[in-house]
Design a protein around this motif. Structure first.
Motif, PDB file in Angstrom:
ATOM      1  N   TYR A   1       6.088   5.613  -2.900  1.00  0.00           N
ATOM      2  CA  TYR A   1       5.641   6.625  -2.655  1.00  0.00           C
ATOM      3  C   TYR A   1       4.277   6.887  -3.796  1.00  0.00           C
ATOM      4  O   TYR A   1       4.162   8.005  -4.261  1.00  0.00           O
ATOM      5  CB  TYR A   1       6.090   8.083  -2.520  1.00  0.00           C
ATOM      6  CG  TYR A   1       6.882   7.946  -1.380  1.00  0.00           C
ATOM      7  CD1 TYR A   1       6.721   8.241  -0.080  1.00  0.00           C
ATOM      8  CD2 TYR A   1       8.328   7.751  -1.353  1.00  0.00           C
ATOM      9  CE1 TYR A   1       7.296   8.124   0.969  1.00  0.00           C
ATOM     10  CE2 TYR A   1       9.178   7.595  -0.390  1.00  0.00           C
ATOM     11  CZ  TYR A   1       8.515   7.806   1.069  1.00  0.00           C
ATOM     12  OH  TYR A   1       9.300   7.622   2.171  1.00  0.00           O
ATOM     13  N   HIS A   2       3.501   6.004  -4.064  1.00  0.00           N
ATOM     14  CA  HIS A   2       2.221   6.033  -4.791  1.00  0.00           C
ATOM     15  C   HIS A   2       1.521   7.317  -3.861  1.00  0.00           C
ATOM     16  O   HIS A   2       0.792   8.065  -4.671  1.00  0.00           O
ATOM     17  CB  HIS A   2       1.477   4.979  -4.822  1.00  0.00           C
ATOM     18  CG  HIS A   2       0.111   4.938  -5.523  1.00  0.00           C
ATOM     19  ND1 HIS A   2      -0.026   5.674  -6.942  1.00  0.00           N
ATOM     20  CD2 HIS A   2      -1.220   5.052  -4.941  1.00  0.00           C
ATOM     21  CE1 HIS A   2      -1.249   5.619  -6.978  1.00  0.00           C
ATOM     22  NE2 HIS A   2      -2.057   5.261  -5.952  1.00  0.00           N
ATOM     23  N   GLN A   3       1.567   7.040  -2.748  1.00  0.00           N
ATOM     24  CA  GLN A   3       0.896   8.108  -2.023  1.00  0.00           C
ATOM     25  C   GLN A   3       2.065   8.445  -0.661  1.00  0.00           C
ATOM     26  O   GLN A   3       2.522   7.500  -0.424  1.00  0.00           O
ATOM     27  CB  GLN A   3      -0.410   7.561  -1.092  1.00  0.00           C
ATOM     28  CG  GLN A   3      -1.566   7.144  -2.169  1.00  0.00           C
ATOM     29  CD  GLN A   3      -1.984   8.237  -2.952  1.00  0.00           C
ATOM     30  OE1 GLN A   3      -1.724   9.361  -2.622  1.00  0.00           O
ATOM     31  NE2 GLN A   3      -2.769   7.803  -4.001  1.00  0.00           N
ATOM     32  N   TYR A   4       1.839   9.669  -0.413  1.00  0.00           N
ATOM     33  CA  TYR A   4       2.452  10.121   0.661  1.00  0.00           C
ATOM     34  C   TYR A   4       1.593  10.508   2.067  1.00  0.00           C
ATOM     35  O   TYR A   4       0.910  11.594   2.028  1.00  0.00           O
ATOM     36  CB  TYR A   4       3.416  11.512   0.605  1.00  0.00           C
ATOM     37  CG  TYR A   4       4.318  11.926   1.801  1.00  0.00           C
ATOM     38  CD1 TYR A   4       5.517  11.448   1.956  1.00  0.00           C
ATOM     39  CD2 TYR A   4       3.929  12.883   2.860  1.00  0.00           C
ATOM     40  CE1 TYR A   4       6.250  11.971   3.122  1.00  0.00           C
ATOM     41  CE2 TYR A   4       4.669  13.232   3.805  1.00  0.00           C
ATOM     42  CZ  TYR A   4       5.978  12.660   3.925  1.00  0.00           C
ATOM     43  OH  TYR A   4       6.660  12.922   4.925  1.00  0.00           O
ATOM     44  N   ALA A   5       1.477   9.477   2.823  1.00  0.00           N
ATOM     45  CA  ALA A   5       0.168   9.645   3.901  1.00  0.00           C
ATOM     46  C   ALA A   5       0.505   9.771   5.155  1.00  0.00           C
ATOM     47  O   ALA A   5       1.587   8.920   5.605  1.00  0.00           O
ATOM     48  CB  ALA A   5      -0.480   8.170   3.811  1.00  0.00           C
ATOM     49  N   ILE A   6       0.060  10.935   5.631  1.00  0.00           N
ATOM     50  CA  ILE A   6       0.415  11.290   7.141  1.00  0.00           C
ATOM     51  C   ILE A   6      -0.652  10.835   7.985  1.00  0.00           C
ATOM     52  O   ILE A   6      -1.614  10.522   7.321  1.00  0.00           O
ATOM     53  CB  ILE A   6       0.772  12.796   7.231  1.00  0.00           C
ATOM     54  CG1 ILE A   6      -0.336  13.709   6.785  1.00  0.00           C
ATOM     55  CG2 ILE A   6       1.978  13.273   6.322  1.00  0.00           C
ATOM     56  CD1 ILE A   6      -0.370  15.116   7.088  1.00  0.00           C
ATOM     57  N   ARG A   7      -0.408  10.970   9.477  1.00  0.00           N
ATOM     58  CA  ARG A   7      -1.716  10.713  10.176  1.00  0.00           C
ATOM     59  C   ARG A   7      -1.867  12.030  11.161  1.00  0.00           C
ATOM     60  O   ARG A   7      -0.601  12.568  11.568  1.00  0.00           O
ATOM     61  CB  ARG A   7      -1.128   9.638  11.072  1.00  0.00           C
ATOM     62  CG  ARG A   7      -1.296   8.241  10.537  1.00  0.00           C
ATOM     63  CD  ARG A   7      -0.799   7.191  11.654  1.00  0.00           C
ATOM     64  NE  ARG A   7      -1.808   6.861  12.210  1.00  0.00           N
ATOM     65  CZ  ARG A   7      -2.061   5.228  12.123  1.00  0.00           C
ATOM     66  NH1 ARG A   7      -1.465   4.466  11.447  1.00  0.00           N
ATOM     67  NH2 ARG A   7      -3.407   5.014  12.619  1.00  0.00           N
ATOM     68  N   ALA A   8      -2.936  12.341  11.342  1.00  0.00           N
ATOM     69  CA  ALA A   8      -3.352  13.242  12.193  1.00  0.00           C
ATOM     70  C   ALA A   8      -4.555  13.020  13.070  1.00  0.00           C
ATOM     71  O   ALA A   8      -5.610  12.323  12.564  1.00  0.00           O
ATOM     72  CB  ALA A   8      -3.497  14.771  11.379  1.00  0.00           C
TER      73      ALA A   8
ATOM     74  N   LEU B   1       0.770  -1.038  -0.099  1.00  0.00           N
ATOM     75  CA  LEU B   1      -0.055   0.124   0.040  1.00  0.00           C
ATOM     76  C   LEU B   1       0.999   1.283  -0.062  1.00  0.00           C
ATOM     77  O   LEU B   1       1.824   1.342   0.677  1.00  0.00           O
ATOM     78  CB  LEU B   1      -0.981  -0.107   1.335  1.00  0.00           C
ATOM     79  CG  LEU B   1      -2.174   1.000   1.036  1.00  0.00           C
ATOM     80  CD1 LEU B   1      -3.434   0.334   0.158  1.00  0.00           C
ATOM     81  CD2 LEU B   1      -2.789   1.415   2.216  1.00  0.00           C
ATOM     82  N   TYR B   2       0.519   2.358  -0.682  1.00  0.00           N
ATOM     83  CA  TYR B   2       1.126   3.529  -0.851  1.00  0.00           C
ATOM     84  C   TYR B   2       2.393   3.546  -1.616  1.00  0.00           C
ATOM     85  O   TYR B   2       3.103   4.353  -1.552  1.00  0.00           O
ATOM     86  CB  TYR B   2       1.220   4.228   0.360  1.00  0.00           C
ATOM     87  CG  TYR B   2       0.003   4.492   1.356  1.00  0.00           C
ATOM     88  CD1 TYR B   2      -1.333   4.633   0.742  1.00  0.00           C
ATOM     89  CD2 TYR B   2      -0.021   4.344   2.696  1.00  0.00           C
ATOM     90  CE1 TYR B   2      -2.424   4.812   1.413  1.00  0.00           C
ATOM     91  CE2 TYR B   2      -1.186   4.585   3.442  1.00  0.00           C
ATOM     92  CZ  TYR B   2      -2.416   4.761   2.870  1.00  0.00           C
ATOM     93  OH  TYR B   2      -3.258   4.746   3.767  1.00  0.00           O
ATOM     94  N   GLY B   3       2.878   2.291  -2.118  1.00  0.00           N
ATOM     95  CA  GLY B   3       4.059   2.031  -2.722  1.00  0.00           C
ATOM     96  C   GLY B   3       5.226   1.501  -1.751  1.00  0.00           C
ATOM     97  O   GLY B   3       6.407   1.510  -2.070  1.00  0.00           O
ATOM     98  N   GLN B   4       4.706   1.145  -0.489  1.00  0.00           N
ATOM     99  CA  GLN B   4       5.677   0.626   0.454  1.00  0.00           C
ATOM    100  C   GLN B   4       5.481  -1.256   0.371  1.00  0.00           C
ATOM    101  O   GLN B   4       4.306  -1.517   0.666  1.00  0.00           O
ATOM    102  CB  GLN B   4       5.017   0.841   1.916  1.00  0.00           C
ATOM    103  CG  GLN B   4       5.763   0.275   3.041  1.00  0.00           C
ATOM    104  CD  GLN B   4       6.788   1.073   3.826  1.00  0.00           C
ATOM    105  OE1 GLN B   4       7.967   1.088   3.300  1.00  0.00           O
ATOM    106  NE2 GLN B   4       6.425   1.622   4.851  1.00  0.00           N
TER     107      GLN B   4
END
Ligand SMILES: *Cc1c(COP(=O)(O)O)cnc(C)c1O
Length: 366
Positions: free
Chosen positions: A283-290, A134-137
């Motif tokens: 890095y298909h996505q760069y996902a942060i958490r908040a 997922l997300y490129g990882q």
């Protein structure tokens, strides 16, 4: 507004070459399963370092066909994740199989091997494992591969977000029995329409997949297995051959943007993505958490930055699936927490350095 993704920018970067490929293809007079699909399949297989690739209509079909080609069907259990595009689970059901949902590791957002092990104990009849990079990882392939082998289960990799990612120097898609890729326009390698491809080291499986994608034909008009129609078309294949030449460079640019985000957002009060040891993330996505994800998303929008949630509702809580999927014994607590907290920042290779700085400033202003 800075968009979260921008497939048109990728087209414009290669416009002259893509337009020439389209003109050449249209003039050829041959539109289904010909030289362009064969050329793309050979180039993509070489890119991965695998002997075989089979072009199909989309990424969902790639998963359905890989499952069927590996003999997974009616009532067979397939261990997969719920923190993914719903397509992953749709495909398992379309193959006639039953998904068993495994929780994710909250740091990498990929299948948690300990939860998979617990699922094998509860369901020793699991026939296949379907992790998602997922997300490129890359998922924890060494651990998952050991568990799959110990239990005699097939390993199918959902590589729809991870074209070119590596783990321990080895490209994802080369660990399992089959690797399934989507070529949807916003993916790291995207067509200008729908497309998908399955890669494998197994010549017999590749032959089976080529029959399955076209009515079960081994030769024209002879169906000795039950197939479907799921072909990559010549026009998209011609476009993909051009786009494949930029994939390494584009993945490198995604990594550079991620490094800039990592540096610029350190200490900004959001958690940043981590890279698995030994992994080359794409890095298909760069996902942060908040914690206040929805508030942050709204404030970013006010500052001219689009963002997206991948994915807001896990599949086991979707109306069509609620209360009827098998949930692994470890539960799905991390999956549900991720769905509440993740936010994907703008990420595409043509994103400018100035735009990256604007995104960083907007997140820091929180
Ligand atoms: C995009 C995607 C798919 C489905 O691909 P389509 O080409 O849209 O059918 C499957 N799995 C994952 C993880 C995806 O991101």
């Amino acid at each position: 507004m800075i968009p979260q993704t921008d497939p048109k920018a990728a087209y414009l970067e290669q416009q002259a070459e893509i337009d020439a490929a389209i003109a050449r293809q249209l003039a050829s007079g041959w539109y289904i399963l010909g030289k362009e699909v064969e050329g793309f399949e050979a180039a993509f297989a070489a890119f991965l370092g695998l002997p075989h690739a089979v072009g199909v209509a989309n990424g969902t079909d790639a998963l359905v066909l890989a499952l069927k080609g590996l003999g997974i069907g009616s009532g067979d259990k397939v261990a997969t994740v719920a923190h993914t595009a719903v397509a992953t689970v749709v495909a398992v059901e379309q193959a006639g199989a039953v998904p068993v949902l495994i929780d994710i590791d909250p740091v990498t957002y990929t299948m948690e091997p300990a939860a998979l092990e617990a699922a094998f104990t509860a369901h020793p009849d699991i026939k296949a494992v379907l992790p998602v990079h997922l997300y490129g990882q890359p998922a924890d392939l060494p651990a998952i591969q050991v568990l799959a082998q110990r239990h005699g289960a097939k390993l199918i990799e959902d590589c729809a977000q991870a074209h070119g990612a590596k783990l321990d120097g080895r490209t994802v898609g080369t660990w399992g029995d089959a690797a399934c890729f989507s070529l949807y326009p916003t993916k790291n390698l995207g067509a200008l329409g729908d497309g998908g491809v399955i890669a494998t080291g197994d010549a017999a499986l590749a032959g089976e997949l080529k029959a399955l994608r076209q009515y079960g034909w081994r030769e024209h008009y002879v169906s000795d297995i039950v197939g479907m129609n799921s072909r990559l078309d010549e026009l998209q294949a011609a476009i993909l051959r051009v786009k494949l030449t930029a994939l390494q460079r584009w993945n490198a640019r995604r990594r550079a943007i991620a490094a800039a985000y990592d540096a610029g957002l350190a200490g900004a009060g959001v958690s940043l993505p981590a890279v698995r040891r030994g992994a080359e993330h794409v890095y298909h996505q760069y996902a942060i958490r908040a914690a206040d994800r929805d508030g942050l998303k709204a404030r970013l929008r006010e500052r001219g930055v689009a963002s997206n949630i991948h994915y807001p509702v896990p599949v086991h809580l979707q109306a069509a699936y609620r209360d009827r999927l098998i949930i692994g014994p470890a539960g799905l607590a991390e999956t549900e927490r991720a769905a509440r907290e993740v936010l994907s920042l703008p990420m595409y290779p043509q994103l400018s350095d100035a735009a990256v700085e604007q995104v960083i400033a907007a997140v820091r202003a929180g």
